[in-house]
Design a protein around this motif. Structure first.
Motif, mmCIF file in Angstrom:
data_model
loop_
_atom_site.group_PDB
_atom_site.id
_atom_site.type_symbol
_atom_site.label_atom_id
_atom_site.label_comp_id
_atom_site.label_asym_id
_atom_site.label_seq_id
_atom_site.Cartn_x
_atom_site.Cartn_y
_atom_site.Cartn_z
ATOM 1 N N UNK A 44 0.816 -1.210 0.000
ATOM 2 C CA UNK A 44 0.000 0.000 0.000
ATOM 3 C C UNK A 44 0.843 1.249 0.000
ATOM 4 N N UNK A 45 1.906 1.250 0.800
ATOM 5 C CA UNK A 45 2.804 2.401 0.837
ATOM 6 C C UNK A 45 3.447 2.622 -0.514
ATOM 7 N N UNK A 46 3.859 1.536 -1.175
ATOM 8 C CA UNK A 46 4.496 1.644 -2.481
ATOM 9 C C UNK A 46 3.533 2.213 -3.517
ATOM 10 N N UNK A 47 2.262 1.792 -3.437
ATOM 11 C CA UNK A 47 1.270 2.270 -4.410
ATOM 12 C C UNK A 47 0.971 3.749 -4.227
ATOM 13 N N UNK A 48 0.838 4.192 -2.961
ATOM 14 C CA UNK A 48 0.476 5.593 -2.715
ATOM 15 C C UNK A 48 1.645 6.534 -2.940
ATOM 16 N N UNK A 49 2.882 6.028 -2.888
ATOM 17 C CA UNK A 49 4.039 6.905 -3.081
ATOM 18 C C UNK A 49 4.134 7.413 -4.512
ATOM 19 N N UNK A 50 3.503 6.728 -5.447
ATOM 20 C CA UNK A 50 3.548 7.141 -6.847
ATOM 21 C C UNK A 50 2.336 7.962 -7.266
ATOM 22 N N UNK A 51 1.454 8.279 -6.312
ATOM 23 C CA UNK A 51 0.229 9.004 -6.649
ATOM 24 C C UNK A 51 0.498 10.488 -6.826
ATOM 25 N N UNK A 52 -0.351 11.121 -7.603
ATOM 26 C CA UNK A 52 -0.271 12.561 -7.779
ATOM 27 C C UNK A 52 -0.665 13.261 -6.486
ATOM 28 N N UNK A 53 -0.115 14.439 -6.264
ATOM 29 C CA UNK A 53 -0.439 15.211 -5.075
ATOM 30 C C UNK A 53 -1.927 15.580 -5.081
ATOM 31 N N UNK A 54 -2.580 15.446 -3.936
ATOM 32 C CA UNK A 54 -4.002 15.755 -3.839
ATOM 33 C C UNK A 54 -4.912 14.611 -4.237
ATOM 34 N N UNK A 55 -4.331 13.428 -4.484
ATOM 35 C CA UNK A 55 -5.113 12.270 -4.894
ATOM 36 C C UNK A 55 -5.279 11.289 -3.742
ATOM 37 N N UNK A 56 -6.324 10.474 -3.820
ATOM 38 C CA UNK A 56 -6.598 9.443 -2.820
ATOM 39 C C UNK A 56 -6.991 8.157 -3.537
ATOM 40 N N UNK A 57 -6.897 7.058 -2.813
ATOM 41 C CA UNK A 57 -7.327 5.778 -3.362
ATOM 42 C C UNK A 57 -8.796 5.537 -3.040
ATOM 43 N N UNK A 58 -9.372 4.537 -3.669
ATOM 44 C CA UNK A 58 -10.768 4.179 -3.397
ATOM 45 C C UNK A 58 -10.944 3.745 -1.950
#
Length: 606
Positions: free
Chosen positions: A238-252
């Motif tokens: 989960x940490x690896x997936x969220x580290x590549x997200x755009x700023x201001x974004x969230x997961x489902x």
């Protein structure tokens, strides 16, 4: 259609399974209507360039009206044939449908996020064999995953597994706004266009507050995973997936968990409710889930001139805005208050029906006595809303307060109330701090109200060492949220044993040289208290307050009514010191040639 509006029941349904039936919780007539609607819309979409939501709205009206006329639906193959049939058999109702379609087109042009809603609905109608199941899950709340997936599809960015937090919140608010205005027939002029101009800046503040709340929750959730809060290989993934997200974004997952914790009815009061009205426009007259503000004088005042139909007593609020049109002071506004939307998204059963303001410092006066008079005796849920600022004017303002379902009690040296209450911050970041389970002597400190007037103690001469005021949580000397008796200052802290941890007011800075204290004092600019709930609950509450005041006034009159004979007797006997009857004693001494007072003086050698 039986859609739930309860936060608690929606959470239960979100974790359950949808009904294992071919109709997925719909009645046979509803399932037939939706199937016919999908077929008609898909057919018309191939030869029309109209907005997809407009197309659904028009087709659902035509099908519903055709059904009411009990026309042979199977013999009518397309929209134009249905319209021609209705023009022949029900021209007046067809004209109403056409007018409602024009109104929706105006709203779709005003709210940019509806373009995203348009694309997400088209995906459900045009490319999914599980159409009935998905629509049922969104409308009934059987599977939250379909609702969240709909939000992701409508507000996604280039990153496939995440989406914009602000975009998702904005979509929900603008969908709720379209729902609100389409249900308010008086909101439009003859153009048609909206009669009143929306307060876009207040809308943006509310959207940013909810988006900040979502991003704050997502950050805390990721920090928990990073430091082993969830543990295991899944956490690392989960940490690896969220580290590549755009700023201001969230997961489902982050959006879903935040919604359940902070705003359980966000989806129902916006996307689900809108789609219900969109698909079944003539099934019944849908109630607007967003209430308007009212003055309690409309219920309690005996001297106010009787209001005519449609008239209101005008009030104005720093937080919720005006309840009247600027051009007509006694006509109710048609605007949707962004702050009201925030509370309804927390709980429709608590905040989605009636609001009556029972106290406002700017209206009733900034005195603790007047506040006490306004709230004591009312037996129903109340919402306390404070707008305040810190000593540093550059910090701006903060909106916070508390909700309680318990009545207020006077002259308590201890806490009272039930766990049906919570603390909140509305601006600049939405926070909802619910009660914690009571464990032995820890917790259970819900409400506190201390007044120095008429304190009944075994030793009245004993000095009262408790500060006069009202509060929630903490201890009687240091409540979590406290308003002093001058109604001038509000003290807040971020932690206690009765409510969830979280900052109220301005969060301490990360500056190591700054004073990062866990509590602070705010200066109150606005203080309001509202009676909230359904019509019957509010009327019962005001009836109880009316009886409470009658008893209090009766006791006061009795205290002022003096037995004159007993009063004069006490004066004669000297129980009450007075010179009124002194002359009688003096007259008694005249028979001996001197006044009694003179005789006593001689005996003393004076």
């Amino acid at each position: 259609m039986g859609a739930t509006s309860s936060s608690e029941s929606s959470v239960e349904k979100n974790d359950g399974a949808s009904p294992q039936s071919s109709n997925y919780g719909f009645s046979r007539q509803e399932a037939q209507h939706l199937t016919a609607l999908r077929s008609l819309v898909c057919q018309e979409e191939q030869k029309s360039e109209r907005n997809f939501i407009s197309m659904i709205w028009r087709c659902s009206h035509l099908l519903s009206l055709n059904s009411l006329l009990q026309s042979p639906l199977l013999s009518i193959s397309n929209e134009l044939e249905i319209e021609a049939h209705l023009a022949q058999h029900s021209p007046s109702q067809l004209a109403v449908v056409q007018k409602r379609c024009r109104k929706l087109d105006v709203l779709l042009a005003d709210f940019a996020s509806m373009i995203k809603m348009n694309a997400a609905l088209k995906r459900i109608f045009m490319g999914n064999d599980q159409f009935l199941e998905i629509v049922s899950n969104i409308l009934h709340g059987y599977h939250q995953k379909d609702s969240v997936e709909f939000i992701r599809n409508a507000s996604c960015n280039d990153c496939e597994e995440s989406f914009s937090a602000k975009g998702a919140v904005e979509l929900c608010f603008q969908t709720a706004s379209v729902l609100h205005y389409i249900l308010e027939e008086d909101a439009f002029d003859d153009t048609p266009g909206l009669i009143e101009q929306r307060n876009v800046s207040e809308e943006d503040k509310m959207i940013n507050s909810l988006a900040n709340s979502l991003l704050e929750y997502a950050k805390n959730s990721r920090d928990d995973q990073r430091f082993g809060g969830y543990g295991g290989a899944g956490a690392s993934a989960g940490v690896s997936a969220t580290s590549n997200m755009l700023e201001g974004s969230v997961t489902k997952r982050e959006f879903s968990e935040w919604q359940r914790k902070v705003v359980p009815d966000l989806m129902y009061c916006s996307v689900a409710k809108f789609q219900h009205v969109l698909f079944f426009p003539l099934k019944q007259q849908a109630a607007n889930p967003f209430p308007f503000l009212r003055s309690s004088n409309e219920i309690t005042s005996q001297t106010t001139t009787k209001l005519k139909a449609g008239e209101i007593i005008p009030i104005s609020s720093h937080v919720f805005g005006k309840n009247f049109m600027s051009s007509a002071g006694t006509t109710s506004t048609t605007l949707l208050s962004p702050a009201v939307f925030s509370f309804v998204s927390i709980s429709m059963p608590k905040f989605g029906q009636k609001w009556y303001r029972i106290f406002a410092g700017a209206e009733h006066g900034w005195t603790f006595h007047q506040l006490e008079h306004s709230i004591m005796g009312y037996e129903g849920p109340t919402l306390l809303v404070i707008q305040a600022r810190s000593k540093n004017k550059n910090d701006g303002t903060v909106t916070l307060g508390a909700y309680t379902a318990s009545k207020w009690e006077k002259n308590k040296r201890d806490f009272f109330g039930t766990s049906d209450c919570f603390l909140f911050q509305l601006q600049p970041t939405m926070r909802v701090l619910k009660t914690l389970p009571k464990m032995g002597t820890r917790g259970g400190h819900y409400m506190f109200y201390h007044s120095n007037t008429n304190v009944n103690t075994t030793n009245p001469s004993r000095k009262d060492d408790l500060t006069e005021g009202l509060g929630f949580g903490g201890t009687v000397r240091h409540p979590r949220l406290f308003i002093d008796s001058q109604l001038d200052e509000c003290r807040v802290s971020h932690q206690d044993t009765s409510f969830e941890e979280g900052y109220l007011g301005f969060q301490p800075t990360n500056d190591p040289f700054a004073s990062n204290i866990s509590s602070g004092t705010l200066h109150i600019d606005s203080l309001e208290i509202y009676a909230v709930g359904d019509e019957e609950t509010i009327r019962k509450g005001f009836r109880a307050q009316h009886l409470h005041r009658d008893v209090a006034y009766s006791a006061l009159r009795n205290a002022r009514t003096v037995d004159k004979a007993a009063f004069l007797g006490d004066m004669r006997n000297g129980v009450i010191e007075s010179k009124t009857f002194a002359h009688r004693g003096q007259v008694d001494g005249r028979a001996h040639g001197c006044l009694k007072g003179e005789e006593d003086g001689k005996a003393s050698g004076l």
